[in-house]
Design a protein around this motif. Structure first.
Motif, mmCIF file in Angstrom:
data_model
loop_
_atom_site.group_PDB
_atom_site.id
_atom_site.type_symbol
_atom_site.label_atom_id
_atom_site.label_comp_id
_atom_site.label_asym_id
_atom_site.label_seq_id
_atom_site.Cartn_x
_atom_site.Cartn_y
_atom_site.Cartn_z
ATOM 1 N N ALA A 88 0.816 -1.446 -0.260
ATOM 2 C CA ALA A 88 0.117 -0.022 -0.046
ATOM 3 C C ALA A 88 0.969 0.944 -0.119
ATOM 4 O O ALA A 88 0.925 2.083 -0.806
ATOM 5 C CB ALA A 88 -1.269 0.296 1.023
ATOM 6 N N ASN A 89 1.428 1.243 0.830
ATOM 7 C CA ASN A 89 2.527 2.364 0.924
ATOM 8 C C ASN A 89 3.062 2.248 -0.154
ATOM 9 O O ASN A 89 4.174 3.561 -1.015
ATOM 10 C CB ASN A 89 4.106 2.311 2.229
ATOM 11 N N ALA A 90 3.933 1.206 -1.464
ATOM 12 C CA ALA A 90 4.697 1.540 -2.476
ATOM 13 C C ALA A 90 3.461 2.537 -3.672
ATOM 14 O O ALA A 90 4.686 3.522 -4.632
ATOM 15 C CB ALA A 90 5.102 0.362 -2.719
ATOM 16 N N VAL A 91 2.519 2.052 -3.773
ATOM 17 C CA VAL A 91 1.165 2.746 -4.144
ATOM 18 C C VAL A 91 0.882 3.705 -4.210
ATOM 19 O O VAL A 91 1.397 4.748 -5.286
ATOM 20 C CB VAL A 91 -0.258 1.867 -4.416
ATOM 21 N N LEU A 92 1.463 3.904 -2.759
ATOM 22 C CA LEU A 92 1.099 5.545 -2.718
ATOM 23 C C LEU A 92 2.147 6.930 -2.173
ATOM 24 O O LEU A 92 1.983 7.839 -2.769
ATOM 25 C CB LEU A 92 0.448 5.876 -0.646
ATOM 26 N N PHE A 93 3.110 6.284 -2.728
ATOM 27 C CA PHE A 93 4.763 6.830 -2.631
ATOM 28 C C PHE A 93 4.813 7.465 -4.309
ATOM 29 O O PHE A 93 4.800 8.598 -4.729
ATOM 30 C CB PHE A 93 5.537 6.036 -2.474
ATOM 31 N N ALA A 94 4.258 5.943 -5.316
ATOM 32 C CA ALA A 94 4.254 6.350 -6.865
ATOM 33 C C ALA A 94 2.910 8.167 -6.618
ATOM 34 O O ALA A 94 3.769 8.245 -8.007
ATOM 35 C CB ALA A 94 3.830 5.570 -7.409
ATOM 36 N N ALA A 95 1.876 7.572 -5.901
ATOM 37 C CA ALA A 95 0.965 8.518 -6.122
ATOM 38 C C ALA A 95 2.058 10.394 -5.720
ATOM 39 O O ALA A 95 1.540 11.175 -6.166
ATOM 40 C CB ALA A 95 -0.561 8.317 -5.551
ATOM 41 N N TYR A 96 2.965 9.874 -4.705
ATOM 42 C CA TYR A 96 3.638 11.011 -4.256
ATOM 43 C C TYR A 96 4.055 11.818 -5.294
ATOM 44 O O TYR A 96 3.945 12.610 -5.624
ATOM 45 C CB TYR A 96 4.369 11.080 -2.899
ATOM 46 N N ILE A 97 5.295 11.101 -6.381
ATOM 47 C CA ILE A 97 5.669 11.488 -7.198
ATOM 48 C C ILE A 97 5.452 12.101 -8.302
ATOM 49 O O ILE A 97 5.357 12.934 -8.767
ATOM 50 C CB ILE A 97 6.887 10.139 -7.319
ATOM 51 N N VAL A 98 3.956 11.685 -8.625
ATOM 52 C CA VAL A 98 3.291 11.592 -9.420
ATOM 53 C C VAL A 98 2.241 13.473 -9.519
ATOM 54 O O VAL A 98 2.856 14.167 -9.776
ATOM 55 C CB VAL A 98 2.141 10.704 -9.821
ATOM 56 N N LEU A 99 1.877 13.926 -7.483
ATOM 57 C CA LEU A 99 1.268 14.584 -7.620
ATOM 58 C C LEU A 99 2.702 15.621 -7.193
ATOM 59 O O LEU A 99 1.770 16.738 -7.531
ATOM 60 C CB LEU A 99 0.332 14.051 -6.427
ATOM 61 N N GLY A 100 3.228 15.502 -7.008
ATOM 62 C CA GLY A 100 4.077 16.076 -6.554
ATOM 63 C C GLY A 100 5.276 16.786 -7.497
ATOM 64 O O GLY A 100 5.552 17.746 -7.958
ATOM 65 N N HIS A 101 5.130 15.743 -8.814
ATOM 66 C CA HIS A 101 5.710 17.118 -9.676
ATOM 67 C C HIS A 101 4.827 17.561 -10.518
ATOM 68 O O HIS A 101 5.021 18.596 -11.231
ATOM 69 C CB HIS A 101 6.329 15.553 -10.841
ATOM 70 N N ARG A 102 3.146 17.958 -10.155
ATOM 71 C CA ARG A 102 1.906 17.969 -10.525
ATOM 72 C C ARG A 102 2.321 20.145 -9.638
ATOM 73 O O ARG A 102 2.022 21.323 -10.472
ATOM 74 C CB ARG A 102 0.537 17.739 -10.772
ATOM 75 N N VAL A 103 2.783 19.495 -8.464
ATOM 76 C CA VAL A 103 2.781 20.668 -7.451
ATOM 77 C C VAL A 103 4.248 21.209 -8.148
ATOM 78 O O VAL A 103 4.148 22.809 -8.062
ATOM 79 C CB VAL A 103 3.044 20.491 -5.880
ATOM 80 N N ALA A 104 4.886 20.858 -7.858
ATOM 81 C CA ALA A 104 6.366 21.975 -8.510
ATOM 82 C C ALA A 104 5.791 22.006 -9.443
ATOM 83 O O ALA A 104 7.343 23.792 -9.263
ATOM 84 C CB ALA A 104 7.480 20.366 -8.180
ATOM 85 N N ARG A 105 5.361 21.698 -10.574
ATOM 86 C CA ARG A 105 6.087 23.046 -11.410
ATOM 87 C C ARG A 105 3.785 23.525 -12.299
ATOM 88 O O ARG A 105 3.880 24.128 -13.374
ATOM 89 C CB ARG A 105 4.977 21.349 -13.197
ATOM 90 N N GLY A 106 3.462 23.952 -10.742
ATOM 91 C CA GLY A 106 2.326 24.370 -11.182
ATOM 92 C C GLY A 106 2.682 26.223 -11.070
ATOM 93 O O GLY A 106 3.712 25.650 -11.202
ATOM 94 N N GLN A 107 1.770 27.283 -11.602
ATOM 95 C CA GLN A 107 2.020 27.875 -11.895
ATOM 96 C C GLN A 107 1.589 29.056 -10.550
ATOM 97 O O GLN A 107 1.522 30.008 -11.003
ATOM 98 C CB GLN A 107 1.745 28.457 -13.092
ATOM 99 N N GLN A 108 0.378 28.456 -9.967
ATOM 100 C CA GLN A 108 -0.430 29.532 -8.821
ATOM 101 C C GLN A 108 0.401 29.467 -8.005
ATOM 102 O O GLN A 108 0.266 31.097 -6.816
ATOM 103 C CB GLN A 108 -1.737 28.344 -8.696
ATOM 104 N N LEU A 109 1.675 28.449 -7.046
ATOM 105 C CA LEU A 109 2.050 28.503 -6.182
ATOM 106 C C LEU A 109 3.590 27.908 -6.137
ATOM 107 O O LEU A 109 3.643 27.392 -6.896
ATOM 108 C CB LEU A 109 1.384 28.668 -5.092
ATOM 109 N N SER A 110 4.469 28.002 -5.311
ATOM 110 C CA SER A 110 5.792 27.680 -5.239
ATOM 111 C C SER A 110 5.756 26.403 -4.972
ATOM 112 O O SER A 110 4.252 25.626 -4.197
ATOM 113 C CB SER A 110 6.284 28.211 -4.770
ATOM 114 N N GLY A 111 6.671 25.208 -5.486
ATOM 115 C CA GLY A 111 6.438 23.662 -4.960
ATOM 116 C C GLY A 111 5.838 23.882 -3.423
ATOM 117 O O GLY A 111 5.920 22.912 -2.405
ATOM 118 N N ILE A 112 6.940 24.725 -3.165
ATOM 119 C CA ILE A 112 7.381 24.372 -1.123
ATOM 120 C C ILE A 112 6.292 24.982 -0.124
ATOM 121 O O ILE A 112 5.568 24.484 0.682
ATOM 122 C CB ILE A 112 8.600 25.697 -0.644
ATOM 123 N N ASP A 113 5.220 25.998 -1.092
ATOM 124 C CA ASP A 113 4.214 26.451 -0.513
ATOM 125 C C ASP A 113 3.194 25.718 -0.303
ATOM 126 O O ASP A 113 1.875 25.031 -0.308
ATOM 127 C CB ASP A 113 3.664 27.688 -1.262
#
Length: 304
Positions: free
Chosen positions: A164-189
């Protein structure tokens, strides 16, 4: 106002200096701390149960981000899709941290790490388009296979949590990249907002087990330390790396983490690997060394 621009409109010193740091260097920092904190958390299990440790980690990180970034000031300016993305990422963070510690309570650190990255390798394989990258993936898959200490008969529940953790970690990477590349706010915020939401989401399942830390100064201090080393430092450096690395490149680089976890398991927890596990570490490192970026990441303004 983005933190990479000063009030006068000129780039801030951070924005000028930070791009000189290779994104792979941020990943190295993340790789070290990604399992250093959980290794200390294992030592904390004698005082606080697994779900309590998980909530202490999330809550401590949320408190640090709240003091550092004050992210709630940016929430009102976000559009609905961005808010949904952050809430979804928060749910993943809350669930991922919880099942990770439930797995770690039952299995060695290196084993949990090896299982954790199987879906990540699939993400890298999906985007691999050169023979060199396919060879790198083959090495990584073989290494992770050898690192996986198969104990399904003895610890089926532990492997269930690890899967379960493995599937969630893959989701963390996918969603984390979307946040990091987002235009509305910085990835850290975005990370800061998601961590605050995650602390609320994880509260019902973790607060009871975390309660003993309220009257145990050592356990409370250790929980804060685990939060900083496990969630603040690696997640921030993850965002800095994700903002400048293609997702496939990052996905393959994280195959190095089982080797990091094995080394930390030896140093901190005295979990000495077997000969096949040592060979597995070598194969994983070889896969990372052989890998070559397919195409350079698009130029972006460093955010955060």
């Amino acid at each position: 106002m983005p933190r990479s621009v000063s009030r006068s409109g000129a780039p801030s010193p951070l924005a000028v200096a930070a791009p000189r740091i290779p994104p792979h260097a941020y990943f190295v920092v993340s790789a070290v701390f990604h399992y250093l904190g959980p290794a200390f958390a294992v030592l904390l299990f004698v005082r606080v149960d697994a779900l309590g440790v998980a909530w202490l980690r999330i809550a401590a990180a949320a408190a640090v981000f709240a003091l550092w970034r004050r992210p709630w000031r940016r929430w009102r300016r976000l559009d609905r899709p961005t808010r949904r993305l952050l809430i979804g990422w928060a749910a993943v963070l809350a669930a991922m941290n919880s099942v990770f510690y439930l797995a770690l309570e039952r299995l060695p650190l290196g084993t949990v790490a090896a299982v954790e990255f199987l879906p990540v390798i699939v993400l890298a394989a999906y985007a691999a388009r050169t023979r060199r990258n396919l060879l790198a993936l083959a090495c990584a898959v073989a290494g992770v296979y050898l690192l996986t200490d198969v104990r399904l008969v003895a610890e089926p529940l532990g492997f269930g949590f690890a899967a379960a953790n493995a599937v969630l970690f893959a989701a963390y990477i996918v969603l984390g990249h979307r946040v990091a590349r987002g235009q509305q706010l910085s990835g850290i915020d975005g990370l800061a907002l998601s961590m605050l939401i995650a602390a609320v989401l994880a509260l019902p399942v973790g607060i009871v087990d975390a309660a003993p830390a309220a009257v145990d100064v050592v356990a409370l201090a250790a929980g804060v330390g685990v939060g900083v080393t496990s969630s603040v430092i690696p997640y921030v450096t993850d965002q800095l790396a994700m903002a400048r690395l293609p997702r496939a490149t990052y996905a393959l680089l994280v195959c190095l983490l089982p080797a990091t976890a094995t080394a930390i398991g030896v140093i901190v927890l005295a979990q000495v690997p077997t000969a096949p596990e040592i060979v597995g570490v070598g194969l994983v490192v070889a896969g990372v060394a052989v890998h070559q970026d397919g195409e350079p990441p698009r130029r972006q303004r460093l955010r955060g």
